[in-house]
Design an enzyme around this catalytic site. Structure first.
Site, PDB file in Angstrom:
ATOM      1  N   SER A 179      -8.094   9.533  26.601  1.00  0.00           N
ATOM      2  CA  SER A 179      -7.989   9.301  25.165  1.00  0.00           C
ATOM      3  C   SER A 179      -8.993   8.310  24.605  1.00  0.00           C
ATOM      4  O   SER A 179      -9.247   8.317  23.401  1.00  0.00           O
ATOM      5  CB  SER A 179      -6.570   8.823  24.817  1.00  0.00           C
ATOM      6  OG  SER A 179      -6.265   7.619  25.493  1.00  0.00           O
ATOM      7  N   HIS A 207      -5.145  15.531  24.381  1.00  0.00           N
ATOM      8  CA  HIS A 207      -6.442  15.629  23.700  1.00  0.00           C
ATOM      9  C   HIS A 207      -7.279  16.807  24.187  1.00  0.00           C
ATOM     10  O   HIS A 207      -8.452  16.914  23.823  1.00  0.00           O
ATOM     11  CB  HIS A 207      -7.208  14.318  23.886  1.00  0.00           C
ATOM     12  CG  HIS A 207      -6.495  13.128  23.331  1.00  0.00           C
ATOM     13  ND1 HIS A 207      -6.515  12.814  21.991  1.00  0.00           N
ATOM     14  CD2 HIS A 207      -5.703  12.207  23.933  1.00  0.00           C
ATOM     15  CE1 HIS A 207      -5.779  11.722  21.791  1.00  0.00           C
ATOM     16  NE2 HIS A 207      -5.281  11.340  22.951  1.00  0.00           N
ATOM     17  N   LYS A 239      -1.539  15.668  17.943  1.00  0.00           N
ATOM     18  CA  LYS A 239      -2.995  15.751  17.862  1.00  0.00           C
ATOM     19  C   LYS A 239      -3.388  17.085  17.214  1.00  0.00           C
ATOM     20  O   LYS A 239      -3.205  17.281  16.030  1.00  0.00           O
ATOM     21  CB  LYS A 239      -3.618  15.569  19.245  1.00  0.00           C
ATOM     22  CG  LYS A 239      -3.711  14.119  19.709  1.00  0.00           C
ATOM     23  CD  LYS A 239      -2.402  13.483  20.000  1.00  0.00           C
ATOM     24  CE  LYS A 239      -2.540  12.057  20.510  1.00  0.00           C
ATOM     25  NZ  LYS A 239      -1.222  11.428  20.758  1.00  0.00           N
TER      26      LYS A 239
END
Length: 392
Positions: A179, A207, A239
Site C-alpha cells: 500500500s 490495492h 478502494k
C-alpha cells in the site's frame, strides 16, 4: 504525571519529529475535484481507483436498497443482520473470482483480524512480508501465533522462514500490492513456496483488484493463478470497488468456520444492506465495463512517462500507487503543503506508516483523472523538488 500530561508530552514529541496527524474536512467532491478545508483541490490521494464511489449505478443501488431495507442492518449477521442483498453480494463475488464461497464483513482490518484469530493459535506460525499492511501483522500477533517476518520482497528469506517453521499450521500471508510502495508481490513464487512447505497462502488484494490483471480482477489474474492456488483471498471494498467492508474468499468449509468463530464478524453489527447492494453494482461494473480499468492504466502509464522524463524521485511502481520519495518527514510535509497551495491534494506519508528515512508523497491515480490534471501535477512536483534541491 497524569494521563493528560503524558498525552501532551507525546504530542510534543510527535510535533518535534514532524509526525503529527490531523484530519482534513472534505465538504464536496466532483470526480477528482474536492473541496477540502475550504480549498478547491485536485485529489491525488484517493483510493477510488475506478471512480466507482461516485458512479451513478452504484449510487442508485445504494439508494434503492436503503429505501427498501433501511439504513443499518440492526444486528450482527448471525442474529438479524444478514439480508438478501448480503447473500446476493457473496454469491456474485464468489462466482466472479472463482471461489466456492465468500463472506462479507465490516472492513479489511476486521477481515484479516478475524481470519488469523480464527484459524491460528499459539502452536501456529505465520510468515509475512515486513511491508504487509498493519491488519495482517496485528492479526497474527493477536492470534498468539509465532510471527516470522522476512525483508520486503525477499523470496529467499520468505522460503527460509517457512523452512525453519516447526508446526502443522503454517500460514504464508502477503499483500498483493503493497500500500505504500505500490509494488506487487511475487505471487507465483509465494505460491511455489507455500506448496513446498504445505503452507496456507493468504493474500490481501486491497490495492490489486481493479488495477492489475487483464480485466482488472487483481493480483491473482495478473500472476496467472487460480482460486485453488490461493486458499484465502481478502478483498477490501474501500478502494477500487468504491465502498466499505471486505469480502473474504475461500472454500465453503473455511467460510463456514469463519462465520461461526471469527470474533470480529460474530460480535459486530453487519454492514448496511445498502452497502452490499452498492458493492454488487460495483462488481457488475468491474466485470462488464472494462473502460474504467483501461482508463486507469492509461493514466498510470502517462504519469510515469511524464515523471521519469521530469526526473522525479518515484519508486518503480506500475500500479495506481506512485510514491515520490522525500526522505525526511519535514520535506514530505513541506512538499504536501506546497502542492496544496498549488491546488493539489497529495498526502505526506511518514513513520510509523513507513520506515524512518523513507517519508514520501503517496500519489494515487484513478480512472477519473484527466491528462491535463496529471500534467499539471508533474509540473508542480518538478518545481517543488527543484526548489528543494536548491535549499540543500
Amino acid at each position: 504525571m497524569t494521563l493528560i500530561e503524558r498525552l501532551r508530552q507525546r504530542a510534543a514529541q510527535r510535533d518535534a519529529a514532524h509526525t503529527r496527524r490531523n484530519r482534513h474536512v472534505q465538504s464536496q467532491r466532483r470526480g477528482m475535484l474536492a473541496e477540502c478545508d475550504g480549498k478547491s483541490l485536485i485529489n491525488f490521494s484517493s483510493n477510488d481507483y475506478l471512480g466507482f464511489a461516485q458512479h451513478p449505478d452504484v449510487i442508485a443501488a445504494f439508494q434503492q436498497s436503503a429505501a427498501r431495507d433501511g439504513v443499518g442492518s440492526a444486528g450482527s449477521a448471525l442474529v438479524t443482520g444478514h439480508f438478501a442483498v448480503h447473500r446476493e453480494l457473496e454469491l456474485q463475488a464468489a462466482a466472479l473470482f472463482g471461489y466456492e464461497a465468500a463472506l462479507f464483513t465490516g472492513s479489511g482490518y476486521l477481515a484479516n483480524l478475524g481470519i488469523l484469530q480464527s484459524l491460528l493459535d499459539d502452536a501456529s506460525v505465520c510468515v509475512q512480508d515486513k511491508y504487509n499492511h498493519a491488519c495482517l501483522l496485528d492479526g497474527a500477533r493477536f492470534s498468539g501465533a509465532t510471527l516470522k517476518r522476512y525483508p520486503h520482497a525477499d523470496m529467499v528469506q520468505a522460503e527460509a522462514r517457512c523452512a525453519e517453521a516447526n508446526t502443522d499450521t503454517l500460514f504464508l500471508a502477503s499483500d498483493g500490492v503493497f500500500s505504500m510502495d505500490g509494488d506487487a508481490a511475487d505471487l507465483p513464487v509465494l505460491h511455489a513456496i507455500a506448496q513446498r512447505y504445505h503452507a496456507t497462502l493468504m493474500i490481501d488484494d486491497a490495492h490489486g483488484v481493479g488495477v492489475l490483471g487483464a480485466t482488472g480482477l487483481g493480483s491473482l489474474q495478473a500472476a496467472g493463478l487460480q482460486a485453488a492456488d490461493v486458499p484465502i483471498l481478502v478483498l477490501p471494498a474501500g478502494k477500487a470497488l468504491g465502498g466499505q467492508g471486505a469480502l473474504i474468499f475461500a472454500q465453503r468449509d473455511i467460510i463456514q468456520h469463519l462465520l461461526e468463530t471469527a470474533r470480529p464478524y460474530l460480535f459486530s453489527t453487519a454492514p448496511a444492506p445498502a452497502m452490499a447492494a452498492a458493492l454488487t453494482a460495483s462488481l457488475h461494473l468491474l466485470e462488464t465495463q472494462t473502460q474504467y480499468h483501461a482508463a486507469l492504466l492509461d493514466n498510470i502509464h502517462h504519469f510515469r512517462r511524464r515523471a521519469v522524463t521530469a526526473g522525479l524521485p518515484i519508486l518503480d511502481s506500475h500500479t495506481a500507487i506512485q510514491p515520490l520519495m522525500a526522505g525526511d518527514n519535514a520535506s514530505a510535509l513541506r512538499w504536501s503543503e506546497q502542492l496544496c497551495d498549488a491546488g493539489f491534494w497529495v498526502s505526506a506519508i511518514r513513520p510509523p506508516t513507513v520506515p524512518q528515512g523513507k517519508s514520501r508523497l503517496r500519489i494515487t491515480l484513478t480512472a477519473l483523472h484527466t491528462e491535463k490534471q496529471i500534467d499539471a501535477l508533474v509540473d508542480a512536483l518538478s518545481q517543488i523538488t527543484e526548489k528543494d534541491d536548491g535549499r540543500h
